[in-house]
Motif scaffolding. Structure first.
Motif, PDB file in Angstrom:
ATOM      1  N   ARG A 156      46.843  37.091  37.666  1.00 21.33           N
ATOM      2  CA  ARG A 156      46.905  36.880  39.186  1.00 21.33           C
ATOM      3  C   ARG A 156      46.584  37.982  39.579  1.00 21.33           C
ATOM      4  O   ARG A 156      45.879  38.239  40.597  1.00 21.33           O
ATOM      5  CB  ARG A 156      48.067  36.116  39.674  1.00 21.33           C
ATOM      6  CG  ARG A 156      47.946  34.624  39.433  1.00 21.33           C
ATOM      7  CD  ARG A 156      49.284  34.034  39.946  1.00 21.33           C
ATOM      8  NE  ARG A 156      49.154  34.342  41.609  1.00 21.33           N
ATOM      9  CZ  ARG A 156      49.070  33.144  42.346  1.00 21.33           C
ATOM     10  NH1 ARG A 156      48.954  32.123  41.805  1.00 21.33           N
ATOM     11  NH2 ARG A 156      49.260  33.376  43.604  1.00 21.33           N
ATOM     12  N   SER A 212      33.752  37.741  45.778  1.00 18.22           N
ATOM     13  CA  SER A 212      34.246  38.418  47.195  1.00 18.22           C
ATOM     14  C   SER A 212      34.031  39.627  47.333  1.00 18.22           C
ATOM     15  O   SER A 212      34.168  40.214  48.582  1.00 18.22           O
ATOM     16  CB  SER A 212      35.774  38.413  46.920  1.00 18.22           C
ATOM     17  OG  SER A 212      36.149  39.046  45.715  1.00 18.22           O
ATOM     18  N   GLY A 237      39.557  41.593  43.551  1.00 16.90           N
ATOM     19  CA  GLY A 237      39.093  40.769  44.709  1.00 16.90           C
ATOM     20  C   GLY A 237      39.272  41.838  46.064  1.00 16.90           C
ATOM     21  O   GLY A 237      38.457  41.771  46.719  1.00 16.90           O
ATOM     22  N   SER A 238      40.289  42.447  46.085  1.00 18.12           N
ATOM     23  CA  SER A 238      40.464  43.322  47.271  1.00 18.12           C
ATOM     24  C   SER A 238      39.988  44.766  47.035  1.00 18.12           C
ATOM     25  O   SER A 238      39.879  45.560  47.852  1.00 18.12           O
ATOM     26  CB  SER A 238      41.916  43.371  47.527  1.00 18.12           C
ATOM     27  OG  SER A 238      42.707  44.239  46.442  1.00 18.12           O
ATOM     28  N   ARG A 253      46.413  42.316  48.062  1.00 19.50           N
ATOM     29  CA  ARG A 253      45.390  41.354  48.995  1.00 19.50           C
ATOM     30  C   ARG A 253      45.238  42.006  50.094  1.00 19.50           C
ATOM     31  O   ARG A 253      44.496  41.784  50.863  1.00 19.50           O
ATOM     32  CB  ARG A 253      46.019  39.956  48.763  1.00 19.50           C
ATOM     33  CG  ARG A 253      45.883  39.176  47.663  1.00 19.50           C
ATOM     34  CD  ARG A 253      45.901  37.688  47.833  1.00 19.50           C
ATOM     35  NE  ARG A 253      46.082  37.039  46.514  1.00 19.50           N
ATOM     36  CZ  ARG A 253      45.070  36.782  45.460  1.00 19.50           C
ATOM     37  NH1 ARG A 253      43.818  36.885  45.866  1.00 19.50           N
ATOM     38  NH2 ARG A 253      45.356  36.116  44.594  1.00 19.50           N
ATOM     39  N   ALA A 255      43.824  39.414  42.021  1.00 15.99           N
ATOM     40  CA  ALA A 255      43.707  39.935  43.156  1.00 15.99           C
ATOM     41  C   ALA A 255      43.421  41.473  43.408  1.00 15.99           C
ATOM     42  O   ALA A 255      42.688  41.627  44.472  1.00 15.99           O
ATOM     43  CB  ALA A 255      45.341  39.825  43.354  1.00 15.99           C
ATOM     44  N   CYS A 311      44.982  44.035  53.393  1.00 16.40           N
ATOM     45  CA  CYS A 311      43.616  45.203  53.846  1.00 16.40           C
ATOM     46  C   CYS A 311      44.119  46.211  53.976  1.00 16.40           C
ATOM     47  O   CYS A 311      45.088  46.593  54.549  1.00 16.40           O
ATOM     48  CB  CYS A 311      43.103  44.628  55.182  1.00 16.40           C
ATOM     49  SG  CYS A 311      41.635  45.492  55.720  1.00 16.40           S
ATOM     50  N   GLU A 317      51.416  41.075  44.877  1.00 12.42           N
ATOM     51  CA  GLU A 317      50.502  40.357  45.115  1.00 12.42           C
ATOM     52  C   GLU A 317      49.950  40.503  46.482  1.00 12.42           C
ATOM     53  O   GLU A 317      48.773  40.655  46.707  1.00 12.42           O
ATOM     54  CB  GLU A 317      50.423  38.823  44.325  1.00 12.42           C
ATOM     55  CG  GLU A 317      49.034  38.149  44.346  1.00 12.42           C
ATOM     56  CD  GLU A 317      48.977  36.797  43.909  1.00 12.42           C
ATOM     57  OE1 GLU A 317      50.058  36.453  42.994  1.00 12.42           O
ATOM     58  OE2 GLU A 317      48.460  36.249  44.529  1.00 12.42           O
ATOM     59  N   ASP A 318      51.003  40.170  47.304  1.00 10.53           N
ATOM     60  CA  ASP A 318      50.635  40.214  48.842  1.00 10.53           C
ATOM     61  C   ASP A 318      49.956  41.647  49.172  1.00 10.53           C
ATOM     62  O   ASP A 318      48.827  41.450  49.949  1.00 10.53           O
ATOM     63  CB  ASP A 318      51.753  39.855  49.658  1.00 10.53           C
ATOM     64  CG  ASP A 318      52.138  38.314  49.755  1.00 10.53           C
ATOM     65  OD1 ASP A 318      51.184  37.711  49.030  1.00 10.53           O
ATOM     66  OD2 ASP A 318      52.875  37.828  50.159  1.00 10.53           O
ATOM     67  N   MET A 367      38.012  43.142  53.763  1.00  7.35           N
ATOM     68  CA  MET A 367      38.785  43.080  52.453  1.00  7.35           C
ATOM     69  C   MET A 367      37.652  43.531  51.352  1.00  7.35           C
ATOM     70  O   MET A 367      36.632  42.649  51.266  1.00  7.35           O
ATOM     71  CB  MET A 367      39.623  42.117  51.902  1.00  7.35           C
ATOM     72  CG  MET A 367      41.132  42.539  52.505  1.00  7.35           C
ATOM     73  SD  MET A 367      42.113  41.104  52.035  1.00  7.35           S
ATOM     74  CE  MET A 367      41.350  40.024  51.098  1.00  7.35           C
TER      75      MET A 367
END
Lengths: 272, 469
Positions: free
Chosen positions: A157, A25, A164-165, A135, A161, A137, A131-132, B310
């Motif tokens: 998790r 990602s 990934g972000s 993630r 996360a 932006c 987690e939200d 992102m």
């Protein structure tokens, strides 16, 4: 197969694993991102050196208090506030049930409360909300106050996360029971810190009685550091109006015996 | 077949319903235009939308009329007569001519506008039923052959139909004739199906089979959101509030409303907000249609962060958190997502206020000149103390059944209550003297004593724990 061939192959395989672990990602590797983001410095040179620049961004970090502070997690919050004060960017702070942060205290720790988006979630919602937020932006850091145990799966998790972000996630672990061992069970977080209060030195050498409090003294134990060695430091916390400064001081305690060179006594009193 | 004819053609004997060849035989230089019923209907709907200036409820009526529910609107236009005058003027400016009527029921207004004696008819409220007796039966909105049959039977006027026995009429012509009569006379209510304000963006999906599973709802939401967002995008607008209406099989509706912190026309964002609310909808025996309407919209720029950046390292203090805020607000409730704003007071527990995060204008100047704890108890908690002297901090205190020996202490910092509030307020202490104390383990607390230690009015000398450093 010669020896150099084997070394090459090993290096190639390691590179492949590293690429897999780093996740696809990450966009635009040619845009200078393959080197990874600048780590989140703690503004304490000795610790930053140990961490090779600071706390890795895009990772989860756990902070735990000690003894009676496990329930309230005062020093963990103070530590996280200090870290947030060193870096910039918007922060989501998720409290479990109660939200007891004091904005003036944040200001003293160097954090502008305007950066904070505060959320109070139910105890069961904290992880999901965290987690939200990780993630989402545009978030630089997410601070979640977690009560009780954190399962390996859940922490994995969060860690994924964050990877990934690119947002950095701080987990303040709390427990109603003092010295709860479940907080120390293995998780997937990148680092785990334990911040404990130590009796502070007299503000003025030889001052009588209990007049005056000096610089607070903490022991900071890096209990777990993925890809590095644990460490232990004793720091003094100067209380400046704008930016809090920590200085490593020579410790009279054995806990401070780590690889990092410690600063001289002059450094610590220059801060307070 | 002639569908419509203008006054000049009518003067030559051309009437609607005539075969075209016959009309051209009558008027050799007849100008013929192809009828376009679809476009006519669309234009009529647009005209109905235009008439919203008069009243909030308007609807096209058949192929050649518009209903305007003028209840409670006449006084805004200077009475009913004046209102009709303005309406005719407005139509005249558009190059249209028309006939207008006001009556108690849509059916009566329809009849009077088409078959009344003048272009402008106002029927006073509560007019007797005999008012319509002289109108032809065509005014009843019935099929042409029914009207022909009635004429042949000698029931060419509404009065005759009204006086005739109902049962044979119903048997002979079906229920519609009597229903229309009753609607006209106000015996049966007739709702008009209003056009919505033309600037509302909305989308609707009806289903062959009722649906009730969350997955199905999610698919429909995606389709509706895509449609709505495309419409918003074309208009350069974004949604601030969305209503998703579930029309259930049993005729009732359930609705979900989501709000956004700023104008949004990003399908992924809106879809996620709505999908998270599905659980709150009871499908009952099934949902046969879903409608998504943008009930509040605002202009917004054409470029919007869609989350694709992102992880690209783009983050700054101005980064846009509205997507996250919307999701959290819609999930947890607005009171649980907030920002802190400073309050001009010295009383610590009143120093910060929670501002809804989805409202702009949060923020302010913070300053802390004195050491302040990082955590504050929501309300000061009383502690038991061992104090030797009134001017000194306690030697030990007991809070929540654990005893702390005080090793170091700093203070007092005197904080006065808010003089602009009555001192009788329970949470408005006159004087507090705060101490920072450190126990033998090095933990630091913020204690205060109520009162200045000298005057009884200033406080009762009780000790409290308020915060933690």
């Amino acid at each position: 197969m010669t020896r150099t061939d084997r070394t090459d192959m090993l290096a190639r395989l390691r590179g492949q694993i590293a690429r897999m672990e780093r996740h696809t990602s990450r966009l635009a590797p040619d845009a200078g991102w393959d080197a990874g983001p600048i780590p989140w410095g703690l503004a304490v040179p000795e610790i930053d050196r140990h961490l090779q620049g600071g706390l890795p961004r895009g990772a989860a970090h756990e902070v735990i208090g000690q003894g009676g502070d496990m329930a309230l997690a005062v020093l963990p919050a103070r530590f996280v506030a200090h870290v947030l004060g060193v870096g910039g960017g918007p922060v989501v702070w998720i409290g479990a049930g109660l939200f007891d942060l004091h904005a003036d205290g944040l200001v003293r720790a160097g954090v502008d409360p305007g950066r904070l988006l505060c959320v109070t979630a139910g105890r069961d919602d904290v992880l999901a909300v965290c987690e939200d937020s990780v993630r989402a932006c545009g978030v630089a850091a997410v601070v979640a106050e977690l009560e009780g145990a954190l399962s390996l799966t859940a922490s994995r998790r969060l860690q994924l996360a964050a990877e990934g972000s690119g947002a950095t996630c701080f987990l303040i672990r709390r427990s109603r029971r003092p010295n709860d061992r479940t907080l120390f069970q293995p998780t997937a977080s990148a680092t785990r810190w334990r911040i404990a209060a130590l009796p502070s030195p007299a503000p003025i050498a030889g001052s009588p009685g209990m007049r005056g409090v000096g610089a607070a003294r903490w022991s900071m134990d890096l209990l777990r550091y993925r890809g590095g060695r644990p460490g232990s430091w004793i720091v003094e916390v100067g209380d400046a109006p704008d930016r809090l400064v920590m200085a490593a001081v020579p410790a009279g305690r054995a806990a401070a015996a780590t690889a990092c060179p410690v600063a001289g006594p002059a450094a610590c009193h220059a801060v307070a | 077949m002639i569908a419509a004819a203008d006054p000049a053609a009518r003067a030559q004997g051309v009437v609607p319903g005539q075969p075209l060849a016959q009309a051209q035989a009558l008027v050799p230089d007849l100008q013929v235009l192809e009828a376009q019923p679809d476009r006519d209907a669309a234009d009529l709907a647009r005209l109905a939308g235009r008439c919203l200036w008069m009243s909030p409820l308007t609807a096209p009526d058949g192929v050649d009329g518009i209903w305007i529910d003028a209840s409670g609107c006449a006084h805004l236009h200077g009475g009913e007569h004046a209102m009709l005058g303005r309406l005719l003027d407005d139509l005249g400016r558009l190059g249209l001519s028309g006939r207008v009527a006001i009556a108690d029921t849509p059916g009566a207004a329809h009849a009077l506008a088409r078959h009344g004696r003048s272009r402008r008819t106002v029927l006073p409220a509560g007019a007797p039923e005999t008012m319509f007796d002289s109108l032809p039966v065509e005014a009843l909105r019935i099929a042409g052959d029914t009207a022909d049959m009635l004429h042949r039977l000698g029931l060419g006027r509404i009065g005759a139909v009204r006086a005739a026995p109902r049962a044979p009429l119903a048997r002979r012509f079906g229920p519609l004739l009597l229903t229309r009569l009753d609607q006209m006379l106000g015996r049966v209510a007739e709702p008009i199906r209003p056009v919505l304000a033309p600037d509302i963006v909305q989308a609707r999906r009806g289903f062959v089979e009722p649906i009730s599973t969350p997955d199905a709802f999610r698919m429909v939401i995606d389709a509706l959101v895509a449609e709505v967002c495309a419409a918003l995008h074309r208009r350069g607008e974004g949604a601030r509030r969305l209503d998703l209406v579930f029309e259930r099989v049993d005729g009732t509706t359930r609705s979900v409303r989501v709000g956004t912190a700023r104008a949004v026309h990003n399908p992924a964002h809106l879809g996620r907000l709505l999908a998270e609310r599905i659980e709150s909808v009871e499908p009952g025996f099934g949902v046969e249609a879903m409608r998504l309407a943008v009930t509040a919209a605002e202009r917004c720029g054409p470029v919007q962060d869609d989350g694709a950046r992102m992880g690209s390292g783009h983050r700054g203090d101005d980064a846009d958190l509205s997507v996250l805020v919307d999701r959290l607000v819609n999930r947890l409730g607005p009171e649980r997502v907030f920002r802190l704003t400073p309050v001009a007071t010295h009383v610590p527990e009143r120093r910060q206020r929670r501002m809804p995060a989805d409202r702009a204008g949060a923020g302010g100047i913070w300053s802390a000149d004195w050491p302040r704890p990082i955590r504050l108890l929501p309300a000061p908690e009383p502690v038991r103390v061992t104090a030797l002297l009134p001017d000194h901090p306690p030697h030990a205190f007991t809070w929540r059944r654990s005893r702390h020996e005080v090793a170091r202490a700093d203070g007092p910092e005197r904080i006065l209550g808010e003089w602009w509030r009555p001192a009788t307020d329970a949470d408005n202490d006159r004087v507090r003297e705060y101490w920072i104390v450190e126990d033998r383990d090095g933990r630091r607390f913020w204690l205060f004593r109520r009162g200045d230690g000298q005057h009884a009015w200033s406080g009762d000398q009780g000790w409290f724990l308020h915060g933690f450093f």
